[in-house]
Design a protein around this motif. Sequence first.
Motif, PDB file in Angstrom:
ATOM      1  N   ALA A  13       4.614  -1.931   0.061  1.00  0.00           N
ATOM      2  CA  ALA A  13       2.770  -1.691   0.698  1.00  0.00           C
ATOM      3  C   ALA A  13       2.115  -2.294   1.506  1.00  0.00           C
ATOM      4  CB  ALA A  13       1.716  -1.825  -0.553  1.00  0.00           C
ATOM      5  N   GLN A  14       2.361  -3.169   2.685  1.00  0.00           N
ATOM      6  CA  GLN A  14       2.054  -3.609   3.607  1.00  0.00           C
ATOM      7  C   GLN A  14       3.297  -4.474   4.465  1.00  0.00           C
ATOM      8  OE1 GLN A  14      -0.819  -6.654   3.302  1.00  0.00           O
ATOM      9  NE2 GLN A  14      -2.776  -4.445   2.504  1.00  0.00           N
ATOM     10  N   ARG A  54       8.252   1.379   4.326  1.00  0.00           N
ATOM     11  CA  ARG A  54       7.858   1.754   3.154  1.00  0.00           C
ATOM     12  C   ARG A  54       9.317   2.045   2.547  1.00  0.00           C
ATOM     13  NH1 ARG A  54       3.305   3.613   3.859  1.00  0.00           N
ATOM     14  NH2 ARG A  54       2.810   1.555   3.903  1.00  0.00           N
ATOM     15  N   SER A  79      -5.668  -0.437  -1.373  1.00  0.00           N
ATOM     16  CA  SER A  79      -4.269   0.790  -0.904  1.00  0.00           C
ATOM     17  C   SER A  79      -4.098   0.902  -2.239  1.00  0.00           C
ATOM     18  CB  SER A  79      -4.005   0.865   0.232  1.00  0.00           C
ATOM     19  OG  SER A  79      -3.827  -0.844   0.221  1.00  0.00           O
ATOM     20  N   LYS A 127      -0.597   3.550  -2.485  1.00  0.00           N
ATOM     21  CA  LYS A 127       0.713   2.736  -1.093  1.00  0.00           C
ATOM     22  C   LYS A 127       1.525   1.671  -1.939  1.00  0.00           C
ATOM     23  CE  LYS A 127      -1.386   2.063   3.429  1.00  0.00           C
ATOM     24  NZ  LYS A 127      -2.242   1.730   4.622  1.00  0.00           N
TER      25      LYS A 127
END
Length: 482
Positions: free
Chosen positions: A88-89, A250, A412, A415
């Motif tokens: 996600a990050q 990702r 988010s 994501k």
Amino acid sequence: MSAQPTRADVASSPPRDTRQTPPPDGLHAGLKNRHLSMIAIGGVIGAGLFVGSSSGIVATGPGILLSYALVGTIVVFVMRMLGEMAAAQPASGSFSAYADRALGRWAGFSIGWLYWFFWVVVLAVEATAGAVILESWVPAVPQWGWALIVMVVLTATNLASVSSYGEFEFWFAGIKVVAIAAFIVIGGLAVFGLLPGSSHEAVGLTNLTGHGGFLPNGPGAILTGVLMVVFSFMGSEIVTLAAGESEDPRRAVTKATNSVIWRIGVFYLGSILVVVSLLKWDDPAITEKGSYVAALDAIGIPHAGQIMNVIVLTAVLSCLNSGLYTASRMAFSLGERRDAPKAFARTNSRGVPTAAILGSVVFGFVAVFFNYQWPDTVFLFLLNSSGAVALFVWLVICFTQLRMRAILLRESPDKLVVRMWLFPYLTWATIAMISFVLVYMLTDDAGRDQVILSVLVAALVVAISVVRDRLRRGTGDAVTKP
């Protein structure tokens, strides 16, 4: 420590974005998908698998398979949690950056520096292990000379570019993967007497239940085995740090997270199953030669010892290469968050954090010096005081994920392409398992020192973080996030 944020907490805390979209002079996306794939596979195959499995087999018997399965299950769950956040990050600081955001600055600072400390000590351990093998081949060069050469070469590799690190690791990991795969295939054929051109008699699976049974030393030996094998799994999380410098972070993280089950199942459980099937668990050769060498000798593979030395050396160099990379990227992330000298966050034109690499390797050289000068005092203290850090890291990942799930769902949700199974129940179950291992280590003579000293060092680092934050607030020195 409250694991779940309240609505008030979420509403009153402004989001701190740790996602890294590096500027032109920041880290570069120099790692290709094939690099990340091999780093993910090779990350779970450390020198500890080849060298450290012997003592576990002798202490536990064939039941060592359950020890590996238990630790492997913990690693799969932890990697699933970390994969959820990293996909996600993506961030160069990985779990340290996520802990900073979810648990507080003290957590990100503390676990980041403890992780850096762990890998700096590993540099010394692996450099010495590699030097021992190289000196046996070329005794004209002293052991300390080989350790120096190995450290200098891999430092130069990391300083060149991130793609240089990726390329070296691709081939190092490739050799390990091919070696383990070949061992499993050849050993499996030998177990059932199907190895072409071999006079080795089929043993089947009789060694798993003969000679005292599957658990000859009792069920409690499974936990003893857990303590002996748990640290050979450290390194699985490296791919989440490296993903920040890849073409498609990702996708890389998602792929690595989804494949961790078969990687552990094949390389750890598969190879150990072959060993304990080929050999009696109490065969003296396991202790004298090492489990894998003894298994190759039993099959009748010529020069088994030298073959395994080459493979172990490759694993050592791979661990050194990745250890230096990992320590430097954690230092870089800490520098970005102003939790380390600002110089650590600077990169050159090739996107290499030169100061972070040199700063890490300097402490690595110091640790190597301690290993040769005071191996039973100063260096033993370093080993023990970093010994339980792997378990601390896993615990922090678990607690961080408990909070980050709410943050990610709010900011988010699209994501969240990787999700922890049965959240939050499996997360709490993993916390309980890791905590149990830490407590059980206190009943073991060697483990007790590691836990106590690691806790003391961790407490010192946390205290430094708390005092530092209070001083900053007192002087009005606001800390901004990248």
